[in-house]
Design a protein around this motif. Sequence first.
Motif, PDB file in Angstrom:
ATOM      1  N   VAL A   6       0.869  -1.166   0.000  1.00  0.00           N
ATOM      2  CA  VAL A   6       0.000   0.000   0.000  1.00  0.00           C
ATOM      3  C   VAL A   6       0.910   1.221   0.000  1.00  0.00           C
ATOM      4  CG1 VAL A   6      -1.782   1.236   1.289  1.00  0.00           C
ATOM      5  CG2 VAL A   6      -1.745  -1.266   1.298  1.00  0.00           C
ATOM      6  N   LEU A   7       0.898   1.973  -1.054  1.00  0.00           N
ATOM      7  CA  LEU A   7       1.751   3.156  -1.226  1.00  0.00           C
ATOM      8  C   LEU A   7       3.234   2.833  -1.166  1.00  0.00           C
ATOM      9  CD1 LEU A   7      -0.204   5.834   0.861  1.00  0.00           C
ATOM     10  CD2 LEU A   7      -0.177   5.554  -1.604  1.00  0.00           C
ATOM     11  N   GLY A   8       3.641   1.749  -1.807  1.00  0.00           N
ATOM     12  CA  GLY A   8       5.060   1.444  -1.851  1.00  0.00           C
ATOM     13  C   GLY A   8       5.353   0.024  -2.286  1.00  0.00           C
ATOM     14  N   THR A   9       6.641  -0.315  -2.302  1.00  0.00           N
ATOM     15  CA  THR A   9       7.089  -1.654  -2.681  1.00  0.00           C
ATOM     16  C   THR A   9       8.263  -2.072  -1.800  1.00  0.00           C
ATOM     17  OG1 THR A   9       8.643  -0.797  -4.328  1.00  0.00           O
ATOM     18  CG2 THR A   9       6.461  -1.423  -5.133  1.00  0.00           C
ATOM     19  N   ILE A  10       8.448  -3.393  -1.715  1.00  0.00           N
ATOM     20  CA  ILE A  10       9.640  -3.959  -1.075  1.00  0.00           C
ATOM     21  C   ILE A  10      10.315  -4.825  -2.124  1.00  0.00           C
ATOM     22  CG2 ILE A  10      10.556  -5.444   0.739  1.00  0.00           C
ATOM     23  CD1 ILE A  10       8.063  -4.880   2.368  1.00  0.00           C
ATOM     24  N   GLU A  11      11.612  -4.619  -2.327  1.00  0.00           N
ATOM     25  CA  GLU A  11      12.385  -5.424  -3.267  1.00  0.00           C
ATOM     26  C   GLU A  11      13.510  -6.117  -2.503  1.00  0.00           C
ATOM     27  OE1 GLU A  11      13.739  -2.850  -6.352  1.00  0.00           O
ATOM     28  OE2 GLU A  11      11.722  -2.318  -6.972  1.00  0.00           O
ATOM     29  N   GLY A  14      18.519 -10.693  -2.807  1.00  0.00           N
ATOM     30  CA  GLY A  14      19.331 -11.763  -2.257  1.00  0.00           C
ATOM     31  C   GLY A  14      20.277 -11.285  -1.180  1.00  0.00           C
ATOM     32  N   GLU A  15      20.600  -9.995  -1.190  1.00  0.00           N
ATOM     33  CA  GLU A  15      21.479  -9.419  -0.177  1.00  0.00           C
ATOM     34  C   GLU A  15      20.885  -8.154   0.428  1.00  0.00           C
ATOM     35  OE1 GLU A  15      26.029  -7.749   0.399  1.00  0.00           O
ATOM     36  OE2 GLU A  15      25.431  -8.587  -1.519  1.00  0.00           O
ATOM     37  N   TRP A  16      20.266  -7.314  -0.392  1.00  0.00           N
ATOM     38  CA  TRP A  16      19.743  -6.030   0.056  1.00  0.00           C
ATOM     39  C   TRP A  16      18.215  -5.990  -0.053  1.00  0.00           C
ATOM     40  CZ3 TRP A  16      22.608  -2.316   2.364  1.00  0.00           C
ATOM     41  CH2 TRP A  16      23.998  -2.413   2.233  1.00  0.00           C
ATOM     42  N   ILE A  17      17.596  -5.390   0.962  1.00  0.00           N
ATOM     43  CA  ILE A  17      16.155  -5.150   0.975  1.00  0.00           C
ATOM     44  C   ILE A  17      15.971  -3.654   0.737  1.00  0.00           C
ATOM     45  CG2 ILE A  17      14.066  -5.204   2.392  1.00  0.00           C
ATOM     46  CD1 ILE A  17      15.705  -7.292   4.144  1.00  0.00           C
ATOM     47  N   THR A  18      15.125  -3.293  -0.213  1.00  0.00           N
ATOM     48  CA  THR A  18      14.846  -1.890  -0.491  1.00  0.00           C
ATOM     49  C   THR A  18      13.361  -1.642  -0.288  1.00  0.00           C
ATOM     50  OG1 THR A  18      16.611  -1.854  -2.140  1.00  0.00           O
ATOM     51  CG2 THR A  18      15.043  -0.034  -2.185  1.00  0.00           C
ATOM     52  N   VAL A  54       4.574  -6.126   6.477  1.00  0.00           N
ATOM     53  CA  VAL A  54       5.876  -6.773   6.601  1.00  0.00           C
ATOM     54  C   VAL A  54       6.760  -5.772   7.327  1.00  0.00           C
ATOM     55  CG1 VAL A  54       7.883  -7.662   5.372  1.00  0.00           C
ATOM     56  CG2 VAL A  54       5.609  -8.081   4.468  1.00  0.00           C
ATOM     57  N   GLN A  55       7.453  -6.244   8.368  1.00  0.00           N
ATOM     58  CA  GLN A  55       8.322  -5.365   9.142  1.00  0.00           C
ATOM     59  C   GLN A  55       9.651  -6.073   9.394  1.00  0.00           C
ATOM     60  OE1 GLN A  55       7.129  -4.515  13.245  1.00  0.00           O
ATOM     61  NE2 GLN A  55       7.688  -2.378  12.901  1.00  0.00           N
ATOM     62  N   PHE A  56      10.731  -5.324   9.276  1.00  0.00           N
ATOM     63  CA  PHE A  56      12.066  -5.849   9.507  1.00  0.00           C
ATOM     64  C   PHE A  56      12.615  -5.246  10.794  1.00  0.00           C
ATOM     65  CE2 PHE A  56      11.307  -5.815   4.947  1.00  0.00           C
ATOM     66  CZ  PHE A  56      11.455  -7.158   4.674  1.00  0.00           C
TER      67      PHE A  56
END
Length: 106
Positions: A6-11, A14-18, A54-56
């Motif tokens: 919702v109003l964004g993306t997670i990519e 394999g090493e980096w989360i954006t 989803v939360q890191f």
Amino acid sequence: MEVKGVLGTIEFDGEWITITKTPVGQRIAPVRLRAADITGTRFKPGSRLTHGYVQFLLPGSLAAGEQGGLAQRGRPPYSDPHSLSIPRKSNAAAEKLVAAVEQARG
């Protein structure tokens, strides 16, 4: 691997989360996290009535708690840079992304 929220993306590559949030009227400011630095993940699937998230979790920082109220029920606030709300249709992709991050931080 990408999850449309919702109003964004997670990519995740394999090493980096954006995490890229797209607020109205402001500049896009992506947040990059290294999978090896993640101490945990929180995933709440979306339902027909409410969005999930989803939360890191990172060392040395407190996780933003879930809010109450009608608009933000059961999700961290939009201002939390380490989380993103997801609709029900993104549950499967989010589950795969969380599993991949857990394996990469392993």
